[in-house]
Design a protein around this motif. Sequence first.
Motif, PDB file in Angstrom:
ATOM      1  N   LEU A  78     -62.580 -98.851  18.016  1.00 47.10           N
ATOM      2  CA  LEU A  78     -63.662 -98.132  17.354  1.00 47.10           C
ATOM      3  C   LEU A  78     -64.505 -97.376  18.370  1.00 47.10           C
ATOM      4  CD1 LEU A  78     -65.200 -97.468  14.761  1.00 47.10           C
ATOM      5  CD2 LEU A  78     -66.490 -99.595  15.080  1.00 47.10           C
ATOM      6  N   ALA A  79     -64.807 -97.994  19.492  1.00 45.90           N
ATOM      7  CA  ALA A  79     -65.586 -97.312  20.533  1.00 45.90           C
ATOM      8  C   ALA A  79     -64.842 -96.088  21.059  1.00 45.90           C
ATOM      9  CB  ALA A  79     -65.904 -98.285  21.671  1.00 45.90           C
ATOM     10  N   GLN A  80     -63.526 -96.238  21.273  1.00 45.42           N
ATOM     11  CA  GLN A  80     -62.714 -95.113  21.741  1.00 45.42           C
ATOM     12  C   GLN A  80     -62.682 -94.002  20.691  1.00 45.42           C
ATOM     13  OE1 GLN A  80     -61.481 -94.417  24.648  1.00 45.42           O
ATOM     14  NE2 GLN A  80     -60.411 -92.580  24.025  1.00 45.42           N
ATOM     15  N   ALA A  81     -62.521 -94.364  19.425  1.00 40.47           N
ATOM     16  CA  ALA A  81     -62.505 -93.370  18.351  1.00 40.47           C
ATOM     17  C   ALA A  81     -63.847 -92.655  18.261  1.00 40.47           C
ATOM     18  CB  ALA A  81     -62.152 -94.041  17.021  1.00 40.47           C
ATOM     19  N   ARG A  82     -64.946 -93.377  18.479  1.00 46.94           N
ATOM     20  CA  ARG A  82     -66.280 -92.767  18.452  1.00 46.94           C
ATOM     21  C   ARG A  82     -66.414 -91.747  19.581  1.00 46.94           C
ATOM     22  NH1 ARG A  82     -69.571 -91.757  14.928  1.00 46.94           N
ATOM     23  NH2 ARG A  82     -69.018 -89.776  15.764  1.00 46.94           N
ATOM     24  N   ARG A  83     -65.939 -92.096  20.771  1.00 50.72           N
ATOM     25  CA  ARG A  83     -65.995 -91.161  21.902  1.00 50.72           C
ATOM     26  C   ARG A  83     -65.181 -89.904  21.608  1.00 50.72           C
ATOM     27  NH1 ARG A  83     -65.977 -96.142  24.681  1.00 50.72           N
ATOM     28  NH2 ARG A  83     -63.731 -96.144  24.900  1.00 50.72           N
ATOM     29  N   GLN A  84     -64.000 -90.076  21.004  1.00 49.28           N
ATOM     30  CA  GLN A  84     -63.162 -88.927  20.670  1.00 49.28           C
ATOM     31  C   GLN A  84     -63.800 -88.060  19.590  1.00 49.28           C
ATOM     32  OE1 GLN A  84     -59.427 -90.809  19.755  1.00 49.28           O
ATOM     33  NE2 GLN A  84     -58.832 -90.964  21.911  1.00 49.28           N
ATOM     34  N   ALA A  85     -64.421 -88.680  18.605  1.00 48.61           N
ATOM     35  CA  ALA A  85     -65.089 -87.915  17.551  1.00 48.61           C
ATOM     36  C   ALA A  85     -66.275 -87.146  18.128  1.00 48.61           C
ATOM     37  CB  ALA A  85     -65.538 -88.843  16.423  1.00 48.61           C
ATOM     38  N   ASP A  86     -67.028 -87.788  19.008  1.00 55.11           N
ATOM     39  CA  ASP A  86     -68.156 -87.104  19.640  1.00 55.11           C
ATOM     40  C   ASP A  86     -67.673 -85.909  20.461  1.00 55.11           C
ATOM     41  OD1 ASP A  86     -69.896 -88.936  18.517  1.00 55.11           O
ATOM     42  OD2 ASP A  86     -70.208 -90.075  20.382  1.00 55.11           O
ATOM     43  N   ALA A  87     -66.608 -86.108  21.217  1.00 51.84           N
ATOM     44  CA  ALA A  87     -66.060 -85.011  22.031  1.00 51.84           C
ATOM     45  C   ALA A  87     -65.570 -83.869  21.151  1.00 51.84           C
ATOM     46  CB  ALA A  87     -64.932 -85.528  22.922  1.00 51.84           C
ATOM     47  N   ALA A  88     -64.944 -84.198  20.031  1.00 58.36           N
ATOM     48  CA  ALA A  88     -64.454 -83.161  19.120  1.00 58.36           C
ATOM     49  C   ALA A  88     -65.622 -82.383  18.510  1.00 58.36           C
ATOM     50  CB  ALA A  88     -63.596 -83.787  18.022  1.00 58.36           C
ATOM     51  N   SER A  89     -66.697 -83.069  18.187  1.00 56.18           N
ATOM     52  CA  SER A  89     -67.877 -82.400  17.636  1.00 56.18           C
ATOM     53  C   SER A  89     -68.517 -81.478  18.662  1.00 56.18           C
ATOM     54  CB  SER A  89     -68.898 -83.429  17.152  1.00 56.18           C
ATOM     55  OG  SER A  89     -68.389 -84.158  16.056  1.00 56.18           O
ATOM     56  N   VAL A  90     -68.619 -81.941  19.890  1.00 55.44           N
ATOM     57  CA  VAL A  90     -69.181 -81.111  20.963  1.00 55.44           C
ATOM     58  C   VAL A  90     -68.313 -79.878  21.186  1.00 55.44           C
ATOM     59  CG1 VAL A  90     -69.632 -81.058  23.456  1.00 55.44           C
ATOM     60  CG2 VAL A  90     -70.451 -82.979  22.082  1.00 55.44           C
ATOM     61  N   ALA A  91     -67.004 -80.048  21.155  1.00 56.25           N
ATOM     62  CA  ALA A  91     -66.090 -78.912  21.338  1.00 56.25           C
ATOM     63  C   ALA A  91     -66.233 -77.899  20.207  1.00 56.25           C
ATOM     64  CB  ALA A  91     -64.640 -79.412  21.426  1.00 56.25           C
ATOM     65  N   LEU A  92     -66.429 -78.363  18.993  1.00 59.15           N
ATOM     66  CA  LEU A  92     -66.616 -77.460  17.855  1.00 59.15           C
ATOM     67  C   LEU A  92     -67.907 -76.665  18.013  1.00 59.15           C
ATOM     68  CD1 LEU A  92     -65.924 -76.294  15.096  1.00 59.15           C
ATOM     69  CD2 LEU A  92     -66.923 -78.361  14.064  1.00 59.15           C
ATOM     70  N   VAL A  93     -68.977 -77.339  18.363  1.00 56.02           N
ATOM     71  CA  VAL A  93     -70.260 -76.646  18.559  1.00 56.02           C
ATOM     72  C   VAL A  93     -70.145 -75.630  19.694  1.00 56.02           C
ATOM     73  CG1 VAL A  93     -72.661 -76.986  19.292  1.00 56.02           C
ATOM     74  CG2 VAL A  93     -71.662 -78.493  17.567  1.00 56.02           C
ATOM     75  N   ALA A  94     -69.456 -75.990  20.763  1.00 53.53           N
ATOM     76  CA  ALA A  94     -69.263 -75.063  21.881  1.00 53.53           C
ATOM     77  C   ALA A  94     -68.472 -73.834  21.448  1.00 53.53           C
ATOM     78  CB  ALA A  94     -68.567 -75.769  23.039  1.00 53.53           C
ATOM     79  N   ALA A  95     -67.455 -74.023  20.618  1.00 47.66           N
ATOM     80  CA  ALA A  95     -66.658 -72.890  20.148  1.00 47.66           C
ATOM     81  C   ALA A  95     -67.490 -71.954  19.279  1.00 47.66           C
ATOM     82  CB  ALA A  95     -65.431 -73.391  19.367  1.00 47.66           C
ATOM     83  N   VAL A  96     -68.353 -72.510  18.446  1.00 39.66           N
ATOM     84  CA  VAL A  96     -69.241 -71.676  17.631  1.00 39.66           C
ATOM     85  C   VAL A  96     -70.180 -70.897  18.539  1.00 39.66           C
ATOM     86  CG1 VAL A  96     -71.118 -71.707  15.928  1.00 39.66           C
ATOM     87  CG2 VAL A  96     -69.074 -73.119  15.563  1.00 39.66           C
TER      88      VAL A  96
END
Length: 149
Positions: A78-96
Amino acid sequence: MKPGIGLKITLRDPDDPAGVIHAQFASARACPDLIRRLQDIADRDVAENVALRRLALASDRLADAADEEAVAAAGEALAQARRQADAASVALVAAVGDFLVAGFMAAGSDRDHAEELAAIVPVARVAELRGMCLFGSGCLDFTEAGAPT
């Protein structure tokens, strides 16, 4: 940018609540690189959705864990999945953000000014800007009373 091919944008001036800023944003017709940037946003949106689904599944596995060993393993997953979800969200915001900056720069703003303009585009209206960018012309007023900011 070719004259007449692009968007006229009106934004609230963050330094003067009664003031407005008029800016230009390139169209995808005038700047095909924006299409690539929009595809990058779409790809990162999918990646974020996948990461969030993995997070939900990891949370379910933790809820179903029946002993201490299973709880520990599920907790780490769960901790690893949370880190991956956070990274994916940051990448999406950066792309926008990259799309916004590129659109203002392609319309003639220097990088610093483009970054300032991108920072005051209402997040809730980025999809509207995307659609107008693909259409290729028009005006967007982000100062309208009652409009989402």
